[in-house]
Design a protein around this motif. Structure first.
Motif, PDB file in Angstrom:
ATOM      1  N   LEU A   1       0.807  -1.218   0.000  1.00  0.00           N
ATOM      2  CA  LEU A   1       0.000   0.000   0.000  1.00  0.00           C
ATOM      3  C   LEU A   1       0.837   1.264   0.000  1.00  0.00           C
ATOM      4  O   LEU A   1       0.439   2.292  -0.542  1.00  0.00           O
ATOM      5  CB  LEU A   1      -0.942   0.014   1.222  1.00  0.00           C
ATOM      6  CG  LEU A   1      -1.920  -1.141   1.354  1.00  0.00           C
ATOM      7  CD1 LEU A   1      -2.766  -0.965   2.602  1.00  0.00           C
ATOM      8  CD2 LEU A   1      -2.813  -1.243   0.126  1.00  0.00           C
TER       9      LEU A   1
ATOM     10  N   VAL B   1       4.115  -0.753   3.757  1.00  0.00           N
ATOM     11  CA  VAL B   1       2.837  -0.880   4.453  1.00  0.00           C
ATOM     12  C   VAL B   1       1.963  -1.837   3.657  1.00  0.00           C
ATOM     13  O   VAL B   1       1.783  -1.668   2.439  1.00  0.00           O
ATOM     14  CB  VAL B   1       2.146   0.484   4.607  1.00  0.00           C
ATOM     15  CG1 VAL B   1       0.787   0.320   5.294  1.00  0.00           C
ATOM     16  CG2 VAL B   1       3.026   1.446   5.392  1.00  0.00           C
TER      17      VAL B   1
ATOM     18  N   VAL C   1      -1.694  -4.668   3.986  1.00  0.00           N
ATOM     19  CA  VAL C   1      -2.850  -5.138   4.755  1.00  0.00           C
ATOM     20  C   VAL C   1      -2.652  -6.614   5.002  1.00  0.00           C
ATOM     21  O   VAL C   1      -2.630  -7.417   4.057  1.00  0.00           O
ATOM     22  CB  VAL C   1      -4.169  -4.881   3.996  1.00  0.00           C
ATOM     23  CG1 VAL C   1      -5.332  -5.500   4.763  1.00  0.00           C
ATOM     24  CG2 VAL C   1      -4.395  -3.396   3.808  1.00  0.00           C
TER      25      VAL C   1
ATOM     26  N   ARG D   1      -5.562  -5.913   9.081  1.00  0.00           N
ATOM     27  CA  ARG D   1      -5.225  -4.535   9.443  1.00  0.00           C
ATOM     28  C   ARG D   1      -3.953  -4.106   8.709  1.00  0.00           C
ATOM     29  O   ARG D   1      -3.174  -4.942   8.245  1.00  0.00           O
ATOM     30  CB  ARG D   1      -5.035  -4.395  10.948  1.00  0.00           C
ATOM     31  CG  ARG D   1      -3.907  -5.233  11.534  1.00  0.00           C
ATOM     32  CD  ARG D   1      -3.921  -5.131  13.050  1.00  0.00           C
ATOM     33  NE  ARG D   1      -2.885  -5.954  13.655  1.00  0.00           N
ATOM     34  CZ  ARG D   1      -1.671  -5.523  13.988  1.00  0.00           C
ATOM     35  NH1 ARG D   1      -1.350  -4.247  13.739  1.00  0.00           N
ATOM     36  NH2 ARG D   1      -0.793  -6.317  14.535  1.00  0.00           N
ATOM     37  N   GLU D   2      -3.783  -2.778   8.620  1.00  0.00           N
ATOM     38  CA  GLU D   2      -2.574  -2.258   8.008  1.00  0.00           C
ATOM     39  C   GLU D   2      -1.387  -2.451   8.946  1.00  0.00           C
ATOM     40  O   GLU D   2      -1.489  -2.173  10.132  1.00  0.00           O
ATOM     41  CB  GLU D   2      -2.742  -0.767   7.683  1.00  0.00           C
ATOM     42  CG  GLU D   2      -3.666  -0.486   6.531  1.00  0.00           C
ATOM     43  CD  GLU D   2      -3.605   0.975   6.108  1.00  0.00           C
ATOM     44  OE1 GLU D   2      -2.792   1.724   6.689  1.00  0.00           O
ATOM     45  OE2 GLU D   2      -4.368   1.366   5.201  1.00  0.00           O
TER      46      GLU D   2
ATOM     47  N   LYS E   1       3.039  -2.012   9.187  1.00  0.00           N
ATOM     48  CA  LYS E   1       4.302  -1.545   8.621  1.00  0.00           C
ATOM     49  C   LYS E   1       5.355  -2.601   8.894  1.00  0.00           C
ATOM     50  O   LYS E   1       5.517  -3.062  10.022  1.00  0.00           O
ATOM     51  CB  LYS E   1       4.707  -0.217   9.247  1.00  0.00           C
ATOM     52  CG  LYS E   1       5.980   0.376   8.675  1.00  0.00           C
ATOM     53  CD  LYS E   1       6.329   1.677   9.372  1.00  0.00           C
ATOM     54  CE  LYS E   1       5.326   2.761   9.030  1.00  0.00           C
ATOM     55  NZ  LYS E   1       5.746   4.081   9.593  1.00  0.00           N
TER      56      LYS E   1
END
Length: 415
Positions: free
Chosen positions: A355, A371, A373, A377-378, A380
């Protein structure tokens, strides 16, 4: 004497043993509840063996500290061993008190051991003075060969204690205790070790150190697990050297050392840190898991160091102990991902979409993140420089998930 003179283990050792028992007991309960909920019997069994074993050891040490004691009354003495009944004996039954390294063993005339106490017990000096007042023969040890050789060869107790003839026993013991005061490390070393023995140990440590440097360089050609196993071994080498050879270690160069000191072996450790840095900086864990696991490993590594200092009666400045804890935490933080990878099973791969991507320039290095998913959830994730440059936003990458024997998950990203 209205109150008996009690000789027992230091309250510090008792507190450490209780804290260890409680800590590992809590770890055992929490891990059991967690893995029962997940129905992960393999991890449950492993944690039960590890945390249960440490809990049992801590409990045994606690019992050892609480029960073992020597009580000296006016007319008799009472000794309570770690396990077994308390036994009483009169002072007329004592043939001698013989020092063997840190221990003082009370023998009867028929050769039985009536009691044992150690010079790391706070009241041992008062106990020796009290026994001397009861006309009990005190036989100090001049060397590792034991005091028997000294007495058999005609060495007088005054000479064995390093005191002038006619000196009172309390003065002899005060001089003897001062001479072995571990806050004066030079006096400690000269009183307990020979220069020849230290030279032999220095040669052995140097040979092992050179071998580990060569091994660390050769590990570059091994598979990742084998390479990390070598780095873990190399990083732990200075720790074990510290445990077994302190306070003979010094940060001075070899040419500046005297015959009673050993240069601290650090080159192999720095080589391993350098080569394993790329792995550590591209490995990910759950939030706070890395810190918590490192703190647990710090606790495990720090306890033997504190016990070693206590048993050798070495009183270090609190700031030095804080520095030691900081170094061990850094070592734990560096070892944790490598240890998890080496003890992990087969990996599981998930495909995710990039992302966003970003890089952060530090004072000496640059960190690279993407980043994605993942797991709803996102997140890092740290990645290598080559992977960061080869992917763009919208590309797919694979998350390689590995689970260690202790149940800690680590993941790394690759194409």
């Amino acid at each position: 004497m209205k109150e008996p003179l009690i000789v027992k283990d230091s309250i510090i050792i008792l507190i450490i043993s209780i804290l260890c028992t409680l800590f590992f007991a809590v770890c055992l309960v929490l891990s059991t509840a967690s893995y029962l909920g997940k129905n992960d019997m393999e991890s449950l069994t492993l944690c039960a063996l590890i945390f249960g074993g440490f809990t049992l050891l801590g409990l045994l040490l606690t019992v050892y500290c609480i029960r073992r004691r020597l009580a000296l009354y006016d007319s008799y003495a009472a000794y309570t061993p770690s396990f077994g009944r308390t036994r009483r004996f009169s002072y007329s039954e004592i043939q001698s008190v013989v020092q063997k390294r840190e221990k003082f063993i009370i023998y009867s005339y028929d050769g039985r051991k009536l009691a044992v106490f150690e010079n790391n017990m706070p009241a041992f000096f008062e106990a020796l003075c009290f026994l001397d007042e009861k006309y009990v023969k005190i036989v100090p040890a001049r060397s590792a060969a034991g005091a028997g050789a000294d007495m058999a060869s005609g060495t007088s107790p005054d000479a064995a204690f390093g005191a002038a003839p006619g000196t009172t026993f309390r003065q002899k013991m005060a001089d003897f205790n001062k001479r072995l005061n571990l806050t004066d490390k030079n006096a400690y070393l000269r009183a307990r070790y020979s220069a020849e023995a230290v030279r032999k140990q220095r040669r052995i440590i140097r040979a092992v150190h050179i071998a580990l440097i060569i091994l660390s360089l050769s590990a570059l050609f091994l598979p990742l697990k084998g390479r990390l196993a070598v780095y873990i071994l190399t990083l732990l080498f200075p720790y074990f050297v510290f445990l077994f050879f302190y306070p003979k270690l010094t940060l001075e160069k070899a040419r500046n050392c005297d015959e009673y000191h050993i240069p601290f072996p650090m080159a192999a450790c720095f080589v391993s840190l350098l080569f394993s840095l790329s792995f550590v900086t591209t490995t990910n864990m759950e939030d706070n898991t890395w810190i918590f696991a490192s703190a647990v490993l710090l606790f495990i590594l720090l306890i033997p160091c504190l016990v070693m200092l206590r048993l050798r009666r070495i009183k270090e400045h609190p700031l030095l102990l804080i520095g030691l804890a900081a170094v061990l935490f850094f070592l734990s933080f560096f070892l944790m991902p490598a240890a998890c990878y080496v003890t992990s099973g087969k990996p599981v791969h998930d495909t995710v979409i990039v992302l966003d991507k970003d890089s952060y320039r530090g004072s000496h290095t640059t960190s690279y993140d993407i980043v994605v998913v993942w797991r709803g959830r996102e997140q890092k994730m740290d990645v290598s420089n080559s992977l960061y440059k080869s992917v763009e936003i919208g590309d797919t990458v694979r998350v390689c998930v590995r689970k260690s024997l202790l149940g800690i998950e680590i993941w790394r990203v690759h194409l």
